[in-house]
Design an enzyme around this catalytic site. Structure first.
Site, short mmCIF file in Angstrom:
data_model
loop_
_atom_site.label_atom_id
_atom_site.label_comp_id
_atom_site.label_asym_id
_atom_site.label_seq_id
_atom_site.Cartn_x
_atom_site.Cartn_y
_atom_site.Cartn_z
N HIS A 24 -57.36 32.43 7.39
CA HIS A 24 -57.61 31.36 6.42
C HIS A 24 -56.53 30.28 6.52
CE1 HIS A 24 -58.68 29.84 2.27
NE2 HIS A 24 -57.42 29.43 2.36
N GLU A 25 -55.27 30.71 6.47
CA GLU A 25 -54.17 29.74 6.50
C GLU A 25 -54.08 29.03 7.84
OE1 GLU A 25 -52.79 28.87 3.85
OE2 GLU A 25 -53.60 30.49 2.62
N HIS A 28 -56.04 25.82 7.65
CA HIS A 28 -55.28 24.73 7.04
C HIS A 28 -54.22 24.19 8.01
CE1 HIS A 28 -57.11 25.32 3.19
NE2 HIS A 28 -56.52 26.47 2.93
#
Length: 436
Positions: A24-25, A28
């Site tokens: 997920h990170e 980003h």
């Protein structure tokens, strides 16, 4: 051996959770770097750092509590109206705003003026914030496809595995032990002479193509006389049956049982459930149903609080559709690996648990609420809309939308999520969901 497998299942799930957070990170991080935003930190977990290493301008690390993660981007919020990063106020709400603004500028270095997050165009900020949850969605789709198309899923067929000898309520002790108490009436299937291996091909002249269709027809006709078309080893039979009424668990739109007990038609058969590998179209259709169910579950979360409280503190039964947190899913993962089933079935179930977790992470993070990613996306969309409106009516550019002003709301939302998480965690510990 069972205890060892349970512990191993929990460890495997924890590693899968850590990977999901890191993945997920990474979404980003990748786009933040692509759009030249400086990222001082990429962390998996919260709390004290147990490992970190700096590469280039970013520190990569793992923290002790694997319940989330973050990347730290400089300049998340624009300066205040006076052009200053810090402007103290005696108001507690104002202090929240200013503290958030100050923190977003703590690591700004000379030369970073063009690398601040808020200076990116709205569509660039939307991409940066969206790709975190989108990575979870990608992972969920891949894992679901591996399970549905590779391992396959148990699929009930309108072919009889065995017939129930008697009629007992689904929520009774006799049903759990699969026994017939004295005086229990004979089941309609037994009276009609239906046998294991019989395939039901029609119900009152209507062709039967799935067990779900057959189940729904049976439930809709309590105490009715019906005619079943039966294929018995290639021989086509017409079997008259008088259905009866019984107390059964209600089923939802996906064919899953619920805690609610209803009175419905009853025949007394159990279907065969062979493992069937689905095609791409069938898999996508099934995932669409899962996504709809996930959205419905999130909408229904507030209504689940009373039953969760009862399960956590009042010793009440944990409902089948109860929300489950990280602790609960980890325990289920341990139960799955320890259960007596083929290794392929256990692996498939573990993968499906991780896929469901990633789907939930995507849906939750897309809620338009700070501090969730969806809150930042909503702020960027609002900024783009008002700037476009200003251009259309030939007004001065209103400038970037100050998301920092919403920080009091973010703290309230975070507090609600924290309380709900703690409640679910307590319920998962004292009254966990069991794998049947």
């Amino acid at each position: 051996m069972t205890t060892l497998m349970t512990i191993l299942g929990i460890v495997i799930f924890a590693l899968g959770l850590l990977f999901s957070i890191a993945w997920h990170e990474l979404g980003h991080l990748s786009w933040a770097k692509f759009f030249k935003v400086r990222v001082p930190q990429y962390m998996v977990g919260f709390g004290p750092t147990i490992w970190s290493r700096k590469k280039g301008e970013t520190e990569y690390g793992v923290k002790a509590i694997p319940l989330g993660g973050y990347i730290r981007m400089i300049g998340m919020f624009p300066p205040g109206a006076d052009g200053k990063v810090v402007a103290r106020s005696t108001s507690p709400w104002r202090s929240m705003i200013e503290d958030a603004r100050e923190q977003s500028y703590e690591e700004v270095l000379p030369g970073d003026e063009t690398r601040l997050f808020y200076t990116r165009k709205p569509w660039q900020r939307i991409i940066i914030m969206f790709f975190g949850p989108f990575m979870n969605l990608i992972l969920a789709v891949v894992l679901f496809l591996v399970v549905l198309m590779g391992f396959g899923v148990p699929t009930a067929k309108p072919t009889i595995s065995f017939t129930s000898p008697c009629v007992v309520a689904s929520n009774s002790a006799a049903a759990q032990s699969q026994s017939c108490p004295k005086g229990a009436p004979e089941s309609p299937a037994a009276m009609a002479g239906l046998k294991a291996g019989d395939t039901i091909t029609s119900f009152n002249g209507v062709a039967i193509t799935s067990y779900d269709q057959l189940q729904n027809e049976i439930r809709k006709h309590p105490d009715d006389k019906v005619t079943l078309g039966v294929d018995r080893k290639g021989q086509q039979l017409s079997v008259p049956v008088t259905l009866t009424s019984n107390k059964l668990y209600a089923i939802d739109s996906n064919g899953n049982p619920t805690d609610q007990v209803v009175t419905a038609g009853f025949l007394g058969i159990q279907p065969i459930t062979p493992t069937t590998q689905l095609g791409l179209g069938e898999s996508l259709d099934k995932m669409g149903g899962m996504a709809k169910q996930g959205v419905s579950s999130i909408i229904a979360l507030p209504s689940k609080i009373p039953s969760l409280w009862g399960a956590a503190f009042e010793g009440k039964k944990r409902s089948l559709d109860s929300p489950v947190g990280v602790v609960g899913v980890a325990r289920v993962g341990g139960d799955v690996l320890a259960m007596h089933a083929p290794a392929s079935a256990r692996i498939a179930t573990m993968l499906q648990l991780l896929a469901g977790l990633n789907l939930s992470l995507f849906l939750l993070n897309m809620l338009p609420l700070l501090p969730l990613d969806g809150g930042h996306i909503a702020g960027a969309l609002w900024e783009a809309a008002r700037r476009r409106f200003a251009r259309l009516v030939k007004r001065p550019d209103p400038g970037p939308f100050d998301v920092a002003k919403l920080m009091p709301v973010a703290y309230v939302v975070a507090g609600i999520f924290l309380c709900f998480t703690v409640l679910v965690m307590i319920a998962d510990v004292v009254n966990p969901v069991k794998v049947g």
